[in-house]
Design an enzyme around this catalytic site. Structure first.
Site, PDB file in Angstrom:
ATOM      1  CD  GLU A 427      -2.386   1.274   2.790  1.00  0.00           C
ATOM      2  OE1 GLU A 427      -2.219   0.319   3.574  1.00  0.00           O
ATOM      3  OE2 GLU A 427      -3.098   2.247   3.052  1.00  0.00           O
ATOM      4  CG  ASP A 500       0.014   1.752   6.276  1.00  0.00           C
ATOM      5  OD1 ASP A 500       1.081   1.120   6.327  1.00  0.00           O
ATOM      6  OD2 ASP A 500      -0.121   2.859   5.722  1.00  0.00           O
ATOM      7  CG  ASP A 502      -4.319   3.116   8.077  1.00  0.00           C
ATOM      8  OD1 ASP A 502      -4.571   2.227   7.226  1.00  0.00           O
ATOM      9  OD2 ASP A 502      -3.631   4.120   7.817  1.00  0.00           O
ATOM     10  CG  ASP A 504      -7.038   5.001   3.781  1.00  0.00           C
ATOM     11  OD1 ASP A 504      -8.293   5.006   3.740  1.00  0.00           O
ATOM     12  OD2 ASP A 504      -6.325   6.021   3.666  1.00  0.00           O
TER      13      ASP A 504
END
Ligand code: 1YM
Length: 637
Positions: A427, A500, A502, A504
């Site tokens: 990502e 990640d 998180d 997203d």
């Protein structure tokens, strides 16, 4: 032995001689298949008697020497004299071609092509055949030899309990006709007899093998075709517990349908008419399929699951994962098609539609939970179909994935041996950059995914497939997609998703796993998909920097440090916070990293989340973002 032959005897024997000259005309072949056909001809008479309501038990015995006995507890064949032939009815049945079937009239006849000429054909092709009829307290007996010649006329040979009725036929297939083999295959007989038991609920059929390895099976299904569906779905994950059953009758044509959905993509619809498999389908199948598509669409529309501007669900959509048995009983079936296994009677289409649509409608109304599961399954199929269509169009378009463009995005590895190659789907550009620098370029390929294009909560799968990075992934895998998918062409042993921890990151994982689940499931099933486990914490004390995977490891590590050591612990947010060396050390190095293999269950869970996120309701999306922390943990735990 009969002393003389009269005119009609001679005619009869000429008839049977014709069968012996050209057996193929009557039983198709004289191979193993034709041999078993003899059994079916006799069993069919017993099943007819069961359909007429007079017989509950049928027994098939493979005797030593491959002699077959078929026994039923029906009324027993009629024992009187046939006025047309002047012979006993029984002798007529066994020696006159075209005798049998329609004698009694009424009821259903199992007429798989021979239309009741079965018993005489079996007799003609046997070295010997004996019939015993139990009726009116007598045991009637007649024996035939050498291809149907009566040894004597029908005789009473014994008395029996007046309550006992039934017919027993014993025969030995003629090895001069069945040159290939006269040995019966137990499994062939068992499979069809079990099918007959499924198709005729309450009928007990026993199969016994008295040859070297003695075997016995008893088939009795009070649930009939419901139990048939249960058996077919036995090793499948079903999406609703109970098999749905619908039956009805119009104009003496009866129809039974049983079905249940499973998680597969394909459908298994088996249709029968008068116990004969209609492989090519026909009007009964057409009527039921038409009703299924219409009623599911109506229900989805009426309950606002399908919106006005949505494409209607197609027949393929509503049949995805469907296991269904259709059994029609018709007094005069017309078999058509290449192999005469297609029901042609036009009136059946509407009757099947009427019977099935009213039954299905009722089921959906009375079982809203099941209805919802079925509609959702069809909707998913519909979306996947539209997405796959788009994907095919896109991947087939000329120059769409031209090589310079492709290699501009993918930093491929040098090795061309898939067993040692891995691809990291990373990502973000900055993490992608670190990964490219930190990788082992011999075996590790890096594909960075960029920016907001992956705004999954709004992207439909078909749009995601239109996305260049995603198409680069598909091209990089090398397997193709949809009908052209070929697992053996996979270019990497490990496909590693590196995102990640998180919102997203979770979105991207959901999208990728959904994509894999729907279009590359064999890759997931074969265990090629992994999630990288980047460290969650970074501990600095003095000159030392230590990355740890999770809270537990953090606690363990802290316990090893002297309490007075100064440390300012960091919770890692993004992969981008690490430089190439750190990323390699913590997440990519084969020796040190931790990977988690993605299971089909993980991918399925992602697919469900995706379906929710894609819907029109804002609520589930909000919830997803709120609950995201837990979700990330669930997915990565
Ligand atoms: C092991 C084989 O053939 N059973 C059998 C056959 C018949 C009847 C009963 C029967 C039918 C009818 C009336 C009727 C047959 N009868 C005829 C025919 N088992 C086996 N069991 N009574 C008895 O159809 O009305 C042909 S087969 F033509 F004589 F009626």
């Amino acid at each position: 032995m009969k002393e003389e032959y009269n005119d009609s005897d001679i005619q009869v024997l000429e008839g049977l001689e014709a069968v012996r000259k050209r057996p193929g005309m009557y039983i198709g072949t004289t191979s193993e298949r034709g041999l078993h056909h003899l059994v079916w001809e006799i069993v069919d008479n017993s099943v007819d008697e069961a359909l007429a309501g007079y017989c509950d038990d049928i027994e098939v015995i493979i005797e030593k020497n491959n002699v077959i006995t078929v026994r039923d507890d029906g009324r027993g064949m009629p024992t009187g004299i046939n006025t047309k032939t002047g012979l006993s009815t029984i002798e007529t049945i066994f020696t006159v071609l075209h005798a049998g079937g329609k004698f009694g009239g009424g009821g259903y006849k199992v007429s798989g092509g021979l239309h009741g000429v079965g018993a005489s054909v079996v007799n003609a092709l046997s070295s010997w055949l004996e019939v015993r009829v139990y009726r009116d307290g007598h045991v009637y007996f007649q024996r035939f030899e050498n291809g149907g010649h009566p040894v004597d006329e029908l005789k009473i040979i014994d008395e029996c309990d007046p309550d006992r009725t039934g017919t027993t036929v014993t025969f030995k297939a003629d090895p001069t006709i069945f040159k290939e083999t006269t040995v019966y295959d137990y499994e062939t007989l068992a499979t069809r007899l079990e099918e007959l038991a499924f198709l005729n609920k309450g009928l007990r059929i026993i199969l016994q093998d008295l040859r070297e390895d003695e075997k016995r099976d008893e088939f009795l299904y009070n649930g009939g075709i419901i139990e048939f569906v249960n058996k077919l779905n036995k090793n499948k994950k079903v999406i609703h517990d109970e098999v749905v059953y619908v039956e009805g009758k119009e104009d003496n044509i009866s129809l039974e349908v049983a079905f249940q959905y499973n998680e597969d993509y394909s459908s298994s619809i088996y249709s029968f008419t008068n116990n004969i498999s209609t492989y090519e389908g026909g009007t009964h199948e057409d009527g039921v399929k038409r009703a299924l598509t219409r009623i599911i669409n109506n229900y989805a529309k009426n309950n606002k699951i399908l919106k006005d501007n949505d494409d209607p669900l197609t027949g393929d959509d509503v049949r995805e994962g469907l296991t269904m048995i259709i059994s029609c009983k018709h007094p005069d079936p017309q078999f058509e098609g290449q192999t005469k296994t297609k029901l042609g009677n036009a009136e059946v289409r509407k009757i099947a539609d009427d019977v099935f649509s009213s039954g299905l409608e009722r089921f959906l109304l009375e079982n809203p939970d099941e209805a919802k599961k079925i509609i959702e399954k069809s909707m998913t199929a519909s979306r996947a179909r539209l997405a796959a269509k788009k994907a095919r169009e896109l991947t087939r378009r000329k120059g769409d994935l031209d090589i310079t463009n492709f290699y501009g995005k993918l930093s491929d590895c040098k090795s061309k041996d898939p067993s040692e190659c891995e691809i990291f789907i990373v990502e973000g550009d900055s993490a992608g950059g670190s990964a490219i620098k930190g990788r082992n370029s011999m075996t590790q390929a890096i594909l960075p995914l960029r920016g907001k294009i992956l705004n999954v909560e709004k992207a439909r799968l078909d749009r995601a497939l239109g996305n260049e990075e995603i198409r680069t992934i598909i091209t990089a895998f090398g397997t193709g997609i949809g009908d052209e998918f070929d697992l053996s062409k996979l270019r990497y042993d490990k496909i590693i998703i590196m995102t990640d921890a998180d919102v997203d990151g979770a979105h991207i994982r959901v999208l990728l796993l959904t994509l894999f689940y729907r279009f590359f499931r064999p890759i997931v099933e074969a265990g090629h998909v992994y999630a990288a486990q980047p460290p969650l914490f970074c501990v600095k004390h003095g000159q030392t920097i230590k990355y740890v995977l999770d809270q537990r490891e953090l606690d363990e590590y802290l316990a090893t440090l002297k309490p007075e050591t100064k440390r300012d612990i960091l919770r890692m947010k993004g992969l981008g916070e690490m430089d190439a060396e750190e990323l390699n050390e913590t997440t990519m190095d084969i020796e040190k990293r931790v990977l988690r293999r993605i299971t089909v269950e993980d991918a399925r869970a992602a697919d469900e989340v995706f379906s929710k996120l894609m819907g029109d309701d804002v609520e589930p999306r909000k919830k997803f973002i709120e609950e995201n922390a837990t979700f990330v943990q669930n997915l990565d735990a």
